[in-house]
Scaffold this motif. Sequence first.
Motif, PDB file in Angstrom:
ATOM      1  N   ALA A  32      78.120  63.597  45.064  1.00 47.21           N
ATOM      2  CA  ALA A  32      78.487  62.910  43.834  1.00 47.21           C
ATOM      3  C   ALA A  32      77.351  62.021  43.333  1.00 47.21           C
ATOM      4  O   ALA A  32      77.057  61.975  42.130  1.00 47.21           O
ATOM      5  N   ALA A  35      74.651  64.100  41.835  1.00 44.31           N
ATOM      6  CA  ALA A  35      75.040  64.651  40.530  1.00 44.31           C
ATOM      7  C   ALA A  35      75.060  63.599  39.433  1.00 44.31           C
ATOM      8  O   ALA A  35      75.335  63.916  38.274  1.00 44.31           O
ATOM      9  N   ALA A  37      77.149  61.008  39.263  1.00 40.36           N
ATOM     10  CA  ALA A  37      78.531  60.710  38.916  1.00 40.36           C
ATOM     11  C   ALA A  37      78.803  59.210  38.875  1.00 40.36           C
ATOM     12  O   ALA A  37      78.175  58.425  39.587  1.00 40.36           O
ATOM     13  N   CYS A  59      85.535  60.406  41.041  1.00 41.74           N
ATOM     14  CA  CYS A  59      84.228  60.450  40.389  1.00 41.74           C
ATOM     15  C   CYS A  59      84.328  61.181  39.060  1.00 41.74           C
ATOM     16  O   CYS A  59      85.246  61.982  38.845  1.00 41.74           O
ATOM     17  N   ILE A  61      81.695  63.036  36.010  1.00 43.27           N
ATOM     18  CA  ILE A  61      80.421  63.410  35.419  1.00 43.27           C
ATOM     19  C   ILE A  61      80.706  63.729  33.956  1.00 43.27           C
ATOM     20  O   ILE A  61      81.490  64.638  33.649  1.00 43.27           O
ATOM     21  N   GLN A  88      85.129  70.808  46.230  1.00 45.43           N
ATOM     22  CA  GLN A  88      84.621  69.750  45.359  1.00 45.43           C
ATOM     23  C   GLN A  88      83.138  69.484  45.605  1.00 45.43           C
ATOM     24  O   GLN A  88      82.354  69.358  44.654  1.00 45.43           O
ATOM     25  N   THR A  89      82.743  69.419  46.872  1.00 47.22           N
ATOM     26  CA  THR A  89      81.345  69.167  47.208  1.00 47.22           C
ATOM     27  C   THR A  89      80.457  70.301  46.701  1.00 47.22           C
ATOM     28  O   THR A  89      79.377  70.061  46.136  1.00 47.22           O
ATOM     29  N   LEU A  92      79.997  70.056  42.906  1.00 49.58           N
ATOM     30  CA  LEU A  92      79.050  68.988  42.557  1.00 49.58           C
ATOM     31  C   LEU A  92      77.605  69.435  42.789  1.00 49.58           C
ATOM     32  O   LEU A  92      76.709  69.126  41.997  1.00 49.58           O
ATOM     33  N   LYS A  93      77.381  70.164  43.866  1.00 49.62           N
ATOM     34  CA  LYS A  93      76.023  70.623  44.170  1.00 49.62           C
ATOM     35  C   LYS A  93      75.535  71.653  43.162  1.00 49.62           C
ATOM     36  O   LYS A  93      74.326  71.768  42.927  1.00 49.62           O
ATOM     37  N   LEU A  95      76.651  71.892  39.879  1.00 48.92           N
ATOM     38  CA  LEU A  95      77.179  71.521  38.580  1.00 48.92           C
ATOM     39  C   LEU A  95      76.322  72.009  37.416  1.00 48.92           C
ATOM     40  O   LEU A  95      76.848  72.447  36.387  1.00 48.92           O
ATOM     41  N   HIS A 110      89.045  62.741  45.292  1.00 52.26           N
ATOM     42  CA  HIS A 110      88.671  63.268  46.602  1.00 52.26           C
ATOM     43  C   HIS A 110      89.560  62.691  47.690  1.00 52.26           C
ATOM     44  O   HIS A 110      89.614  61.488  47.894  1.00 52.26           O
TER      45      HIS A 110
END
Length: 370
Positions: A32, A35, A37, A59, A61, A88-89, A92-93, A95, A110
């Motif tokens: 996060a 990214a 966030a 979070c 973005i 979710q992780t 984010l990686k 995105l 989360h």
Amino acid sequence: MSQAKSSRSEDAVRQLFSDTYSQADERFHTAAVAAGADIVSYQHPLQGPHGENLRLTGCRIGAKDARHVVLVTAGTHGVEGYAGSAIQTGILKRLAAYSLPSDTSVVMFHVVNPWGMAWDRREDHDNIDLFRNFIYCEPPFAENLLYDRLDAAINPLEWAGTIRDEAERAIAQFIDTFGEDRFIGIVRRGQHDHPKGLTYHGQGPSWSKRCVDQIATRFIGAGARVANLEIHTSWGKPDECLAISYAATGSPKLARTRRWIETPLYLPGADPLIPAHPCTPFESLERLIPGVEVTALVMECGTYDGKMPLDCDRQNNFVFTHGDPCSALGLQARQNMRRYCYPDSLEWKAMVWQCGELLFRSLAEGVRDW
């Protein structure tokens, strides 16, 4: 696929899925931050089994006043959160790969139930099933008279001995008379009157519900159109992920969801293990934030035989409400629950990530035309 490429792919999956709550929490936060966030966390009042601190994190973005929001939620059922946290992780990686327009933000909750994830429970520290609490936390509270009648059998005060034997006889007699589906349906429908019983809805907003409401108010603006991906495990065939809609037949929400995703939709109600509800947990945002509309999709990742035995739930509930979760029986009950909700299989994890990423991409693209 070459051996080297396959190995890299497997390593990438391993870097998403965690072995502990703390590892999942750290990986999500790292992704996060990377990214860019906006992040807010709420410290849980209790600790994990190893004295670790627990938190529920949100979070965002993108802009708060974004017209469209893709909301990804995980860990509503505690120990099921390992799969959702990994998805979710991974999102984010990656995105930047989704090329989201400027009027679309991504919001994540989360591990909505961090205590349950750390302690291998679906319920929270107050024994509340949060999926149902988010939907049914306001009075009037519906009665479940057959549950009242069977409470002592469903939730025995002992897991061995005469009390347990009497409980099993009472359940067997009920099933002989009315059938197993009706018994399961009574349990899964849930209740508000037995705080130490299975499928307890609570009698007001839970700790997690109050935290989520504050995060949502901060990150989601009035009038937003929200596409919600809510991630769960332990029901369905072990080699597939189901896309479930709780929207009413013939409703704009159901029609919209069908347009957005290519996979068939499962509509709950036919199987007593997956009862129908009038909405999903995070559709409650429609009552919280003025003008918000939520179209929700529940992702259910099948595990092992596809149906977690009710006794696994009952045993887990017993050790936390009447026993000791750190005793030999408690450790066994927690291990069983974790096994059914989070298989230690690289192939399963890869399947979960691929399905989750596909559904996120489908919502992110579909919401543009809403």
